[in-house]
Design a protein around this motif. Sequence first.
Motif, PDB file in Angstrom:
ATOM      1  N   LYS A 126       0.853  -1.185   0.000  1.00 13.66           N
ATOM      2  CA  LYS A 126       0.000   0.000   0.000  1.00 13.66           C
ATOM      3  C   LYS A 126       0.891   1.236   0.000  1.00 13.66           C
ATOM      4  O   LYS A 126       2.076   1.172   0.327  1.00 13.66           O
ATOM      5  CB  LYS A 126      -0.914   0.025   1.219  1.00 13.66           C
ATOM      6  N   PRO A 138      -2.899   8.416   1.831  1.00 16.01           N
ATOM      7  CA  PRO A 138      -3.713   7.182   1.904  1.00 16.01           C
ATOM      8  C   PRO A 138      -4.679   7.023   0.729  1.00 16.01           C
ATOM      9  O   PRO A 138      -5.084   5.905   0.401  1.00 16.01           O
ATOM     10  CB  PRO A 138      -4.470   7.342   3.226  1.00 16.01           C
ATOM     11  N   LYS A 139      -5.044   8.135   0.092  1.00 14.97           N
ATOM     12  CA  LYS A 139      -6.002   8.065  -1.009  1.00 14.97           C
ATOM     13  C   LYS A 139      -5.429   7.349  -2.229  1.00 14.97           C
ATOM     14  O   LYS A 139      -6.185   6.865  -3.079  1.00 14.97           O
ATOM     15  CB  LYS A 139      -6.468   9.469  -1.385  1.00 14.97           C
ATOM     16  N   SER A 193      -3.956   4.550  -2.187  1.00 15.16           N
ATOM     17  CA  SER A 193      -4.304   3.139  -2.047  1.00 15.16           C
ATOM     18  C   SER A 193      -5.802   2.893  -2.221  1.00 15.16           C
ATOM     19  O   SER A 193      -6.242   1.750  -2.313  1.00 15.16           O
ATOM     20  CB  SER A 193      -3.854   2.616  -0.673  1.00 15.16           C
ATOM     21  N   GLU A 194      -6.579   3.982  -2.262  1.00 16.42           N
ATOM     22  CA  GLU A 194      -8.032   3.863  -2.390  1.00 16.42           C
ATOM     23  C   GLU A 194      -8.523   4.377  -3.733  1.00 16.42           C
ATOM     24  O   GLU A 194      -9.697   4.706  -3.898  1.00 16.42           O
ATOM     25  CB  GLU A 194      -8.705   4.652  -1.259  1.00 16.42           C
ATOM     26  N   VAL A 195      -7.611   4.450  -4.708  1.00 15.95           N
ATOM     27  CA  VAL A 195      -7.955   5.050  -5.991  1.00 15.95           C
ATOM     28  C   VAL A 195      -9.069   4.291  -6.712  1.00 15.95           C
ATOM     29  O   VAL A 195      -9.849   4.869  -7.486  1.00 15.95           O
ATOM     30  CB  VAL A 195      -6.699   5.163  -6.883  1.00 15.95           C
ATOM     31  N   ASP A 196      -9.206   3.004  -6.448  1.00 15.40           N
ATOM     32  CA  ASP A 196     -10.264   2.213  -7.096  1.00 15.40           C
ATOM     33  C   ASP A 196     -11.659   2.720  -6.743  1.00 15.40           C
ATOM     34  O   ASP A 196     -12.605   2.527  -7.511  1.00 15.40           O
ATOM     35  CB  ASP A 196     -10.145   0.738  -6.709  1.00 15.40           C
ATOM     36  N   SER A 197     -11.780   3.388  -5.600  1.00 14.69           N
ATOM     37  CA  SER A 197     -13.087   3.897  -5.182  1.00 14.69           C
ATOM     38  C   SER A 197     -13.581   5.026  -6.085  1.00 14.69           C
ATOM     39  O   SER A 197     -14.764   5.373  -6.077  1.00 14.69           O
ATOM     40  CB  SER A 197     -13.033   4.387  -3.728  1.00 14.69           C
TER      41      SER A 197
END
Length: 337
Positions: free
Chosen positions: A121, A162-163, A165-169
């Motif tokens: 991550k 942290p965003k 690692s959350e790019v798929d959202s």
Amino acid sequence: KTFGDSTKNSESPHMLATLRDNFNSAVETGLMNKDNRSALDAIQSQIKLNISKAPERIVTSIKNLCEVKRDMTPSLPPQRNQSATGWCYAFVAADLVSYKLGVNVSPIEMALQYNLKHELKASDEGGLPNKAIESSLPIGFCPSNGNEFLDTNAFMVHAVLPKLSEVDSLRDADDQQLCTGFHDISIFLKNLQWEEFRKIIRHSTSGNLLAELRNLSCKSRIFPPQPLVIKSGDYPDTYHNKSFAEQVLLSLSQGRPVGLGFNIQPFIISTKGSPWHALVAVGNEKDPETGECKVILRNSWGTSCADFKAPMECNQGQLKIKFSDLEGLKIDTTEIE
């Protein structure tokens, strides 16, 4: 004879202890007869003689190596800023690679590659310069636009990381949310273009959007023309027969900057954060008053000097300190031969 050949020039009590342990082990296992202990005694006497002469030889060597002033700063990218990340190791790695290849490579991309390989991550945790270089070798190094985080406040950097690692959202986000996501992510992936970003998010079927966006941001990766030979170690455990100053000065005299990792706490005002910090030794000079040898260090905290205190000297983010002020510290080293 083997022990004697390998340690006849040793100046370290560590080597003496190793010799003694190996001999005793050989006797216990029947590989060596006790009658040969006189040979061991002779070798030990020679090593002790070398140890007694070591301080004088080392002082002379350091003095000679420091006669020539060196500073590799002009051959490195502009002063960088790691901001509110623990990525000093990646900035050191990027400086070493940039100097070796003669191309400004991105420390941000090296940190992301290291994170995703070792922690799976995007993270602002610390790491090791040698591992950061090794992690990027298979995919190549990304050219830098030269202004890492200099135009971004520390809060934004820490909040946005942290965003990644959350790019798929973002696949289901509306255009306004997508625009905000683009603004955030481009803090790290600076060469991203809005239309390309939007197209990838909306239409890609990739299972790894972050990797796809990183490749989009870095369209022409750099591969070394020859394999990089990375050397790493630490003092005092690795370098038995040279002082810290002598080894660093030898590398600098041969045109190699050296990554150093050590406890920075004695030299800074703040007590927050990790005390362990990585910098690059880029040169040396003699103190005009005392004649003592100083090491010139390249830091990754921008051009500010507000955090430092004596005996560390600071000028526009470049640091200088006497080698003697670093004695007694455990220091990790990384260089590219």
